[in-house]
Design an enzyme around this catalytic site. Structure first.
Site, PDB file in Angstrom:
ATOM      1  N   GLY A  89       0.833  -1.195   0.000  1.00 15.09           N
ATOM      2  CA  GLY A  89       0.000   0.000   0.000  1.00 15.09           C
ATOM      3  C   GLY A  89       0.870   1.248   0.000  1.00 15.09           C
ATOM      4  O   GLY A  89       1.990   1.234   0.528  1.00 15.09           O
ATOM      5  N   GLY A 138       0.705  -5.074   0.991  1.00 16.26           N
ATOM      6  CA  GLY A 138      -0.582  -5.092   0.315  1.00 16.26           C
ATOM      7  C   GLY A 138      -0.587  -5.902  -0.966  1.00 16.26           C
ATOM      8  O   GLY A 138      -1.634  -6.402  -1.389  1.00 16.26           O
ATOM      9  N   GLU A 161       6.470  -5.038   7.496  1.00 19.56           N
ATOM     10  CA  GLU A 161       5.746  -4.038   8.288  1.00 19.56           C
ATOM     11  C   GLU A 161       6.370  -3.713   9.637  1.00 19.56           C
ATOM     12  O   GLU A 161       6.283  -2.564  10.096  1.00 19.56           O
ATOM     13  CB  GLU A 161       4.292  -4.487   8.495  1.00 19.56           C
ATOM     14  N   ASP A 169      -0.611  -7.048   7.844  1.00 21.09           N
ATOM     15  CA  ASP A 169      -2.071  -6.983   7.816  1.00 21.09           C
ATOM     16  C   ASP A 169      -2.583  -7.576   6.504  1.00 21.09           C
ATOM     17  O   ASP A 169      -2.058  -8.580   6.058  1.00 21.09           O
ATOM     18  CB  ASP A 169      -2.549  -5.541   8.047  1.00 21.09           C
TER      19      ASP A 169
END
Length: 403
Positions: A89, A138, A161, A169
């Site tokens: 992302g 992502g 992350e 996530d």
């Protein structure tokens, strides 16, 4: 009123123009090819390594939902332009919003992203992701939830992350927790990079195809006239190879990984790794792991470990709902502001010297970890993630590891 090349326009005209501009941007960032009953979607931000912005996520969600309802579409192929499939992302707009006190806009981004992840995990038609390059964060959420994931010799996979003050996530607590042994904890906590052979070995990829064969593979896939995944599988099996793992592959050291990353806490994992250096020769690999853990955000490490452990006992929807709570707490920044600090150090100033707070693992108390998993209280209008009702869940979402 404001002046534009077309003359004077009021608020209504301005909003229409802005909507058209957004649509044009999203259409150029996700390219669509229609080939018989197959749709090929290409992520098209090569200079940003196809990092996902909100326009791209919204467009992908719209397309996947439309194709699912269209009986003429039998298969969706997803790939990336340039040297990445998708590097994750686009974090910088989220950080800007958070710094300006608009953390709810960052939460809105992951609402769309996690909804797309859930649609892909429950998609009723076959999806083939061609991972010919960088796949991170992502980008993993876009592909690993799909039925077929094609790795190549160019594939580089990572969930980095914890180095950014975030946590794995996009449903990673679901798919990492289902890797063999405690390999998921290793990948999620250290941000370790895996190549295509390792992705195939642990089950993150379903097939391995040399990049020189991808054009021919796509041509054959475009002849599929059925949404029966066995037809796609037969074609992929004809192209797939089983590459040997490199001698220094972490996957060949699962015994050490399981001994160390099965521990109850991050502190115990670090101690176990340090003990391993006493009897492992050479121990460069273990030293690298220890270094990665010591550089990562203590708060991120602790919430990531708990997230992956909880993911073992939850469905993909439950994982995404829980991860949404966690992400909202990260963005709100009341427990720790490590996400903003990590992005500053790695992506903005690039000094690679984040000042984490809390600074040490032992200062990140259990009660602080607990808060990340609770609802965001005293926040007007805040709700848990509401996922679309879905009827399909393909049990093959995680492949059988290949040794």
């Amino acid at each position: 009123m404001y002046l534009c090349p077309g003359g004077l326009k009021g608020k209504e005209g301005r909003e229409e123009e802005e909507t058209r501009a957004v649509e044009m941007a999203s259409h150029s960032q996700v390219l669509v090819e229609e080939k018989s009953s197959v749709r090929i979607l290409t992520l098209n931000r090569p200079n940003q390594l196809n990092a996902l912005c909100l326009n791209m996520i919204s467009r992908l969600l719209q397309l996947f939902l439309a194709y699912e309802e269209d009986p003429s579409v039998k298969l969706v192929i997803l790939k990336g332009q340039g040297r990445a499939f998708c590097a994750g992302g686009d974090a910088l707009p989220l950080v800007r919003d958070i710094v300006q006190g608009k953390w709810r806009l960052a939460a809105n981004f992951v609402t769309y992203q996690y909804t797309l992840n859930y649609v892909l995990a429950t998609y009723s038609k076959p999806q083939v992701s061609i991972l010919n390059g960088i796949v991170m964060g992502g980008g993993a959420g876009l592909s690993i939830h799909g039925r077929f994931r094609i790795a190549t010799e160019n594939t580089v996979f990572a969930m980095p992350e914890t180095a950014l003050g975030l946590f794995p996530d996009v449903g990673a607590s679901y798919f990492l927790s289902r890797l063999p042994g405690f390999f998921g904890e290793y990948v999620g906590l250290t941000g370790a990079r895996l190549d295509g052979a390792e992705m195939l070995a642990c089950g993150l990829a379903t097939h391995f195809v040399p990049s020189t064969r991808l054009t021919a593979l796509e041509e054959d896939l475009c002849k599929v006239g059925s949404s029966d995944p066995s037809f796609v599988s037969t074609i992929l099996d004809a192209y797939t190879q089983h590459p040997h793992l490199k001698q220094k592959s972490a996957y060949l050291r699962l015994d050490v990984i399981d001994r160390c990353f099965s521990r109850r806490t991050v502190e115990e994992t670090l101690s176990a790794l340090e003990r391993e250096t006493a009897h492992q020769e050479p121990h460069d690999w273990i030293s690298t792991i220890i270094g990665a853990l010591k550089k990562a955000s203590p708060s991120s490490l602790k919430i990531s470990l708990r997230s992956i452990r909880e993911g073992r006992l939850q469905g993909v929807g439950e994982c995404l709902i829980r991860e949404y709570r966690m992400a909202c707490h990260v963005f709100k920044g009341e427990i720790s502001k490590d996400f903003v600090e990590g992005c500053r150090a790695i992506l903005i100033d690039k000094d690679r010297n984040p000042k984490w707070e809390p600074r040490r693992l032992e200062d990140m108390k259990d009660r602080m970890v607990d808060q990340y998993f609770e609802k965001v209280e005293e926040e007007e209008g805040w709700e848990d993630l509401k996922l679309l009702p879905r009827n399909n869940f393909h049990a093959s979402a995680m492949a059988t590891p290949k040794l």
